[in-house]
Each structure stands twice: as structure tokens, then as C-alpha cells.
Scaffold this active site. Structure first.
Site, PDB file in Angstrom:
ATOM      1  CB  SER A 171      -0.707  -0.067   0.641  1.00  0.00           C
ATOM      2  OG  SER A 171      -0.124   0.559   2.165  1.00  0.00           O
ATOM      3  N   GLY A 172       0.356   2.057   0.112  1.00  0.00           N
ATOM      4  CA  GLY A 172       0.373   3.378  -0.431  1.00  0.00           C
ATOM      5  C   GLY A 172       0.511   4.635   1.234  1.00  0.00           C
ATOM      6  CG  ASP A 173      -1.408   5.843   4.169  1.00  0.00           C
ATOM      7  OD1 ASP A 173      -0.496   5.996   5.620  1.00  0.00           O
ATOM      8  OD2 ASP A 173      -2.066   7.549   4.652  1.00  0.00           O
ATOM      9  CG  ASP A 174       0.196   4.115   8.533  1.00  0.00           C
ATOM     10  OD1 ASP A 174       1.097   3.747   8.464  1.00  0.00           O
ATOM     11  OD2 ASP A 174      -0.714   4.712   8.806  1.00  0.00           O
ATOM     12  CB  SER A 205       3.636   0.487   3.615  1.00  0.00           C
ATOM     13  OG  SER A 205       3.146   1.352   3.653  1.00  0.00           O
TER      14      SER A 205
END
Length: 411
Positions: A171-174, A205
Site C-alpha cells: 500500500s501507499g500508507d499503513d 509500504s
């Protein structure tokens, strides 16, 4: 049961109902429409007071439900595709008036089971149970470009009894973010996230954490258990994010058996996460962070620092315990630990931690031995044998003796 057969099925956001299973064939793909006007605008969450991206309302999630009981989303690893590129572009260019919707959001729901599905390209967060309990997310694959904005994997928010296991998240976050409301709004609702287990999670990530606690944690977070965690090319392992104005607490967090490779840093805590919904937050609402344990952690390819642990002046983060922890740095650095306003103990930690964490102990850190109620949850399965012509849409309107319901989509 709604059975989604092989094929590509374009849809606007839709709601689930109680005692219901959404089942995806292996070659089924549910596609979220890219027509933004087809996504209804709904009220902000009470514990947030506004949307996270913008003040005011927010777009509905692709798959939603509220005040439900016993909801299952599963299948033979079929796909739900949010087609998020349109949303990411509009968000980055400031062309959205409201906060982006999520891929799956279930509110005020008791009994959620999500398994054996693939979630791709969500507009923002992927799985967001909120104000809910008895939640199992198992065997789920979540994929988004690592530069996509806020595509968190699994975000239990003011939820109790949560089990996340055997999931793979890029993902692009947590990859997992545990939350419970934002500043004065979260304090007013006062609904903690608690009794949460995360096990056998694999995370990629580069810009965020494997497991984040906060930053919206104003209802409190407690009793979080993480074990058998793998991370590759990820910014940090367990990250605690809070600030003055959040209030409440993050306490009783336990992590063990973590294998990490290519990390920016291993441990990260901050008491100065500046994001606030508005200027109405209580500047005397100081969060409490205490009883945080890490044991049996091996990190290789750590390229920035072993840890950045910065509490709040006058309200240090206390009760930090570390045991059998190794952070292998890619380069020798004069300072590999960056610490302020933290207190704790350590044993068998390399490189040696900062002075406030060098209190001695017996060589192990606590991890709960009791079994959470969510570990007892099982899904009752039933089956039918029926023949349906390919061009026919059928619903079994009666309620069979084993209380299963079936509907079949058709081309």
C-alpha cells in the site's frame, strides 16, 4: 448469499444487509465506477467531526453497511477493484470537494468476517470497520501502488474484538492502522479500539508503517497484540502517532517475532503529530502512552536509524520494554537511536538503545497469555446444489431450514 460469478461487474456504491454473504468467484471482479457523481455524499463520522481530506461530508464507500449483524465478504479469491487512479489524481490536484470513500466500510456492526478476497486500487482506505465488534479479516490480499495516497490496508476504528491474520498488504500508507477518533470529536464519542490481534501479516509500504496506532486515537487504544510479522521495504514497524489535543491513551501494546528487511527505521513513536481537524481541540488534552513491549525482533537493511522515539515533554511515554532486538544498519552512524521524553527497559538490544531505555530487566517482555473472545469466532458454512441457466437471474425467496439465502447474478 449474493454469488458474483466470473466476469467484470461495474457498480456504484452499494449497501449490504444483515445475515448476508457476498461471495466472489475466483474470476469475478467488482469494479467501482469512476464516475464520481455516482458516489453519494454522506455525513462525516461523529468521532471525526469532518472528513479526513476536507471539512464537511465524505463520499460513500464502495461496499457499505450500518447497524448490521453477521456479515461475510468472501469467495475463491475474487477481486474488488476500486479503480482508484481517478480518485488519486483528483485528490492530488485538489479537484475533490469531499473526502474520498473507502473500498469497504461497515459501521455499528456486530459480526464481520472478510476472507479470501483480493482488494485492489482503493480510492483511500481499503477495509474500515468503525464502531463495530467481533471482526475477523483473514487471508485477504490488498494491493495498491506504493505511491498512492492514503491507501491504508485494514483500519479498525473504535472497534473491539478484532482478529487480523494471514493477510498480505502492499500500500501507499499503513498496512494496518488502529484508530478511535480525532481530537475533541473522538473524546466526545469516547469509544476505544481494544482487544485486537494481528498475526502473520506481510507488509510492503515504503512510506508508512506495518502497524500504526493513531494518529486519530482520541477514544483510546488498548490491548493490541501483534506477532509473526514480516515487512519488506517498509518505513517502520510499529508506529505510535499522537499529539497534545488527542487526549485518551495508547497502552498495553505487545509485539513479538517480527522479521523486517529494508526498513527506514524499526521503532517510531511521536507525541507531536500535528494534524488536527480544526482549531477547537483542547490544548490540555494530553495523551497517555504506556506499557509498550517489543520482543524477538530482527531487522536487516535499516538505512536511516534504529529508532525515533519522541514522547511529550512533561508527559513521557512510559513502560517501554525491549528484549532480543537486533537492527542491522546499512551504514555505521554516530547516532542510531533518537530519543526524547521516553522511559523504559531493555535487554539484548543491538545497537545499544538510548540512555532512557537502558533500564535493566530479566530479559523478556510481557505478552498476554489469555485468549481473546474473537479467537473463538467461527463461520457456519452451508451449501446448495442447484442448476441455473446462464441467462437467468434467480433468488431463492424462501428461508431454508439452515437459514441460508442465495441470489445469483447473471450476464
Amino acid at each position: 448469499m449474493l454469488y458474483v460469478p466470473a466476469g467484470r461487474w461495474l457498480t456504484a456504491p452499494f449497501n449490504l444487509t444483515s445475515h448476508f454473504t457476498l461471495f466472489l468467484h475466483a474470476d469475478a471482479v467488482i469494479l467501482g465506477t469512476q464516475d464520481v457523481t455516482q458516489w453519494p455524499v454522506i455525513d462525516p463520522l461523529p468521532s471525526y467531526g469532518r472528513g479526513r481530506d476536507h471539512a464537511g461530508g465524505r463520499y460513500a464507500s464502495l461496499v457499505s453497511g450500518s447497524n448490521l449483524t453477521d456479515v461475510v465478504i468472501t469467495g475463491n479469491n475474487g477481486t474488488i477493484d476500486g479503480q482508484g487512479a481517478t480518485w488519486w489524481s483528483k485528490y492530488k490536484s485538489g479537484k475533490l470537494k469531499y473526502t474520498r470513500g473507502y473500498l469497504i466500510e461497515l459501521m455499528h456492526t456486530d459480526g464481520v468476517f472478510i476472507s479470501n478476497v483480493t482488494l485492489v486500487n482503493s480510492p483511500a482506505w481499503n477495509i474500515h470497520p468503525v464502531y463495530s465488534r467481533n471482526i475477523v479479516v483473514s487471508g485477504v490480499t490488498i494491493l495498491a501502488p506504493t505511491k498512492s495516497p492514503n491507501t491504508d490496508g485494514i483500519n479498525p476504528d473504535s472497534c473491539s474484538q478484532v482478529r487480523i491474520e494471514d493477510c498480505y498488504v502492499v500500500s501507499g500508507d499503513d498496512c494496518v492502522a488502529i484508530k478511535s477518533g480525532w481530537d475533541e470529536y473522538g473524546i466526545a464519542v469516547g469509544m476505544p479500539s481494544e482487544h485486537i490481534v494481528v498475526r502473520r501479516l506481510t507488509c510492503v509500504s515504503p512510506t508508512s508503517a506495518v502497524i500504526a496506532l493513531g494518529s486519530e486515537m482520541s477514544g483510546g487504544i488498548r490491548d493490541v497484540r501483534a506477532e509473526d510479522i514480516t515487512a519488506i521495504g517498509t518505513e517502520s514497524a510499529v508506529r505510535i502517532k499522537t499529539a497534545v489535543g488527542r487526549g485518551a491513551y495508547v497502552r498495553d501494546v505487545y509485539a513479538r517475532r517480527m522479521r523486517l528487511d529494508g526498513m527506514k527505521r524499526v521503532f517510531w513513536m511521536t507525541g507531536d503529530y500535528k494534524s488536527h481537524p480544526d482549531d477547537g481541540y483542547d490544548k490540555t488534552a494530553v495523551p497517555v502512552v504506556e506499557n509498550i513491549s517489543y520482543q524477538d525482533v530482527v531487522a536487516t537493511g535499516v538505512w536511516k536509524e534504529a529508532a525515533r522515539m519522541q514522547g511529550i515533554q512533561g508527559a513521557p511515554f512510559k513502560g517501554i520494554c525491549m528484549a532480543n532486538v537486533t537492527a542491522e544498519m546499512t551504514k555505521e552512524r554516530k547516532v542510531s537511536w533518537n530519543c526524547a521524553d521516553v522511559e523504559g527497559v531493555s535487554a539484548g538490544v543491538t545497537p545499544a538503545p538510548c540512555a532512557p531505555l537502558q533500564g535493566t530487566h530479566a530479559g523478556s517482555c510481557p505478552f498476554p497469555t489469555d485468549t481473546l473472545a474473537v479467537d473463538q469466532i467461527a463461520v457456519q458454512q452451508c451449501s446448495y446444489s442447484i442448476t441455473i441457466p446462464a441467462t437467468t437471474s434467480v433468488a431463492l425467496q424462501g428461508r431454508p431450514s439452515n437459514s441460508c439465502f442465495l441470489a445469483v447474478l447473471s450476464n
